[in-house]
Design a protein around this motif. Structure first.
Motif, PDB file in Angstrom:
ATOM      1  N   MET A 129      62.815 -17.713  17.896  1.00 46.43           N
ATOM      2  CA  MET A 129      64.023 -16.777  18.595  1.00 46.43           C
ATOM      3  C   MET A 129      64.722 -15.315  17.921  1.00 46.43           C
ATOM      4  N   LEU A 289      68.630 -23.584  23.325  1.00 49.31           N
ATOM      5  CA  LEU A 289      66.981 -23.786  23.976  1.00 49.31           C
ATOM      6  C   LEU A 289      65.855 -25.348  23.612  1.00 49.31           C
ATOM      7  N   PHE A 436      63.856 -13.918  27.127  1.00 45.13           N
ATOM      8  CA  PHE A 436      63.169 -15.633  27.518  1.00 45.13           C
ATOM      9  C   PHE A 436      62.098 -15.526  27.856  1.00 45.13           C
ATOM     10  N   PHE A 439      59.869 -15.580  24.684  1.00 45.47           N
ATOM     11  CA  PHE A 439      60.273 -17.366  23.726  1.00 45.47           C
ATOM     12  C   PHE A 439      59.096 -18.085  24.646  1.00 45.47           C
TER      13      PHE A 439
END
Lengths: 476, 179
Positions: A129, A289, A436, A439
């Protein structure tokens, strides 16, 4: 030592059940289970939820690309920045994203030095992150200079413009060094942590391409104890270096404001207040998250309610520091006796942007106070919603600092009301797409739990614990 | 097997951290030098059990950090006070205070590179080929098993003695590994 000195007839009773801490890995999961469970996220068919999240994320990332191309080709005027609010959404979003990164480094470095073993379950995802948040943050200062093709002027590169160099008295130059170092060291730290887990993936790999790629990046890691010895030292040093680094990065970001002469910015409380706010917002994002991910990836035994509980407590502590800082800013504005300083703060609370100020107070000061109650810390739905409110609150904190301080300066002829343009809004939405997308790729291709570190904190890993094979009355 | 395959060492497999730690203590006390223990995670206390000294990674990091700080200060002094003197607010051409933040960041940057490359250098990594990585069971060293290897290159190497030592150390499996 003490146990060996005792006669064998004396046994030390375990603590009573009510004082026993919740285990870090639930259900006495074994060491092999951990690799299997974490690797399962990366092996097998790509799950539907992944595609459902990836496709819109990729769409928003493409939107970011379109917005950046538009901004570069037309000029920085497509943003809402204008006199007197010359820093608008670009710097708000820069500070917001970079602040989010700070929780990752706090978890990976500071909690490591403090020997908080629970960090092992969350540090890998939090570090990822951090890296992706810093990538999102970095876009804004690079683009807001207007002519991006001159960005290299920020670095002390020998050039043919006569001997012209960056001006190192400016906190903006310090920021260049702080943020680029932060990104590099976070990536190094993340990679060092990944090496043993890449070896896990290499040793499980069934296809040639996986064997090759995981093998390449695992660097030939064998799990040798002679290697672990150097590795652990390097990890400790990286944690020791990242700790002052993370404290310095947001301090230097705050100096971009505090070194100026503007009421509302010219404040000595900024560095610690920014660092606390950064960690606060970062934990908000970690919770946002991980609360759904632990469910989707079936990792409730690794990221347990105890982990969620502890992270809520950190959010409560840092949120309270931030609340204290808001109060202290007001006190100092009054105590300084400077009419401009007083005006700037009264204007925050009751001026044209009072709505933004009160959203900030609500989300950053009041919301985290709910975490005093265990029932709230242990309810994943409430935690998830509150963590999003924390992120919203921290975005408004930067909005309050930047826009409210700038929009009414010393001369009333210089007053105005800032509004973002559609390009501002789409660029910001686009950075979520980038975040995102990165991620989700991370989740699918790299272990989201630090496998070897979690193994190391289980009782099965302790050679002095019965589960680790210790025999009763052994010589240890 | 072809006659060209030479033995790399003897591999012993253990089920628990306690077992391998006791085995490591025995091997250490028997005076072997070219041997190692392979575990899925670092086992606390294994360095003492193997008789490994404190790692030297710190020195690499220190040299990196000191270089970073010196470089930062020299760069800012040279660029802002010598090569292109820049007057800002009537202050001295060079003062260590304003030069400190970038130098501090460079200290951390090069210190971190020192720690990473020092670790890789001391561990002789990257090494993408290793005889053990070919071994059928050794993949479990990153999963849930614990291995001990004594290399044939050890001066005290003797297959029968080592087999006896390892077999009575509580290990289930002793195998030869080829180069």
């Amino acid at each position: 030592m003490s146990e060996a000195a005792l006669p064998s007839s004396i046994k030390i009773a375990p603590p009573p059940a009510e004082l026993e801490r919740e285990p870090l890995v639930r259900n006495q999961r074994g060491i092999g289970w951990l690799s299997d469970q974490v690797a399962a996220i990366m092996e097998g068919k790509t799950p539907t939820w992944w595609w459902m999240a990836f496709v819109p994320s990729f769409g928003f990332m493409s939107l970011l690309g379109a917005m950046l191309i538009y901004q570069i080709s037309v000029g920085v005027g497509v943003w809402g920045n204008n006199h007197p609010v010359m820093w608008g959404w670009d710097i708000i979003n820069f500070v917001w994203w970079i602040g989010i990164g700070h929780a990752g480094t706090l978890i990976s470095a500071i909690l490591f030095l403090l020997r908080q073993k629970w960090r092992t379950a969350v540090n890998r995802a939090a570090e990822a992150m951090t890296i992706f948040a810093v990538m999102c943050a970095g876009i804004y200062p690079a683009l807001h200079v207007g002519r991006v093709w001159f960005d290299w002027w920020l670095f002390p590169i020998p050039n043919s413009n006569g001997p012209v160099w960056p001006q190192f008295r400016s906190p903006l130059m310090w920021d260049v060094f702080a943020v680029s170092t932060y990104f590099t060291v976070s990536a190094l730290f993340w990679y060092v942590g990944l090496i043993p887990d890449l070896a896990v993936m290499r040793d499980r790999a069934k296809t040639t391409i996986r064997k090759f790629l995981y093998g390449l990046f695992a660097l030939g890691w064998t799990g040798s104890n002679r290697h672990w010895s150097n590795y652990e030292k390097a990890y400790l040093i990286l944690a020791g270096l990242s700790t002052p680094l993370v404290l310095s990065v947001h301090s230097i970001v705050s100096l971009d404001f505090a070194v100026s002469q503007l009421p509302g910015w010219h404040t000595t409380i900024f560095p610690p207040y920014f660092v606390a706010g950064a960690i606060f917002s970062g934990f908000g994002m970690v919770l946002t998250l991980l609360v759904p991910l632990r469910k989707i990836c079936k990792l409730e035994d690794v990221i347990t309610m105890r982990h969620i509980d502890v992270m809520c407590k950190v959010t409560l502590a840092t949120g309270s520091i931030v609340g204290y800082a808001y109060g202290m800013e007001f006190f100092i504005a009054w105590y300084s006796g400077s009419p401009y300083e007083r005006f700037a703060f009264i204007n925050r609370a009751i001026g044209p942007y009072a709505w933004g100020y009160w959203i900030m107070i609500g989300c950053n000061v009041l919301v985290p106070q709910l975490f005093w109650w265990k029932a709230i810390r242990r309810n994943v739905w409430i935690v998830f919603i509150l963590s999003i409110l924390v992120n919203i609150g921290m975005w408004f904190e930067r909005f309050v600092i930047i826009v409210i301080s700038l929009h009414r300066e010393f001369l009333p002829s210089n007053w105005s009301y800032f509004k973002p343009t559609w390009v501002d809004i789409c660029t910001f939405l686009g950075t979520f797409g980038l975040f995102f997308t990165m991620f989700l790729l991370f989740l699918r291709f790299l272990p989201m739990i630090a496998i070897s570190e979690v193994k190391g904190v289980t009782p099965q890993a302790d050679p002095h614990h019965p589960l680790g094979g210790a025999k009763e009355g052994g010589h240890h | 097997m072809t006659s060209s395959a030479r033995a790399y060492g003897i591999l012993a497999e253990y089920d628990t951290p306690a077992d391998i730690m006791h085995a490591a203590e025995k091997v250490r006390d028997a005076g072997f030098r070219r041997w190692d223990v392979f575990t899925p995670f670092p086992i606390h206390g294994m360095d003492q059990a193997m008789g490994i000294k404190n790692s030297r990674v710190g020195w690499f990091s220190f040299v990196g950090g000191a270089t970073g700080y010196t470089l930062g200060m020299l760069m800012i002094w040279f660029t802002n006070a010598i090569d292109y003197p820049l007057i800002v607010g009537g202050k001295p051409m060079f003062s260590p205070h304003a030069a400190f933040p970038p130098s501090y960041e460079l200290t951390i940057l090069l210190g971190a590179f020192g720690a990473l490359f020092g670790m890789l250098f001391l561990n002789k990594l990257p090494r993408l080929y290793h005889p053990l990585l070919k071994h059928r069971r050794f993949a479990l060293a990153t999963h849930d098993k614990y291995f001990l290897v004594i290399e044939t290159a050890d001066p005290k190497y003797s297959e029968s003695d080592i087999r006896q030592l390892l077999e009575c150390s509580g290990c289930k499996r002793v195998e030869m590994v080829e180069e």
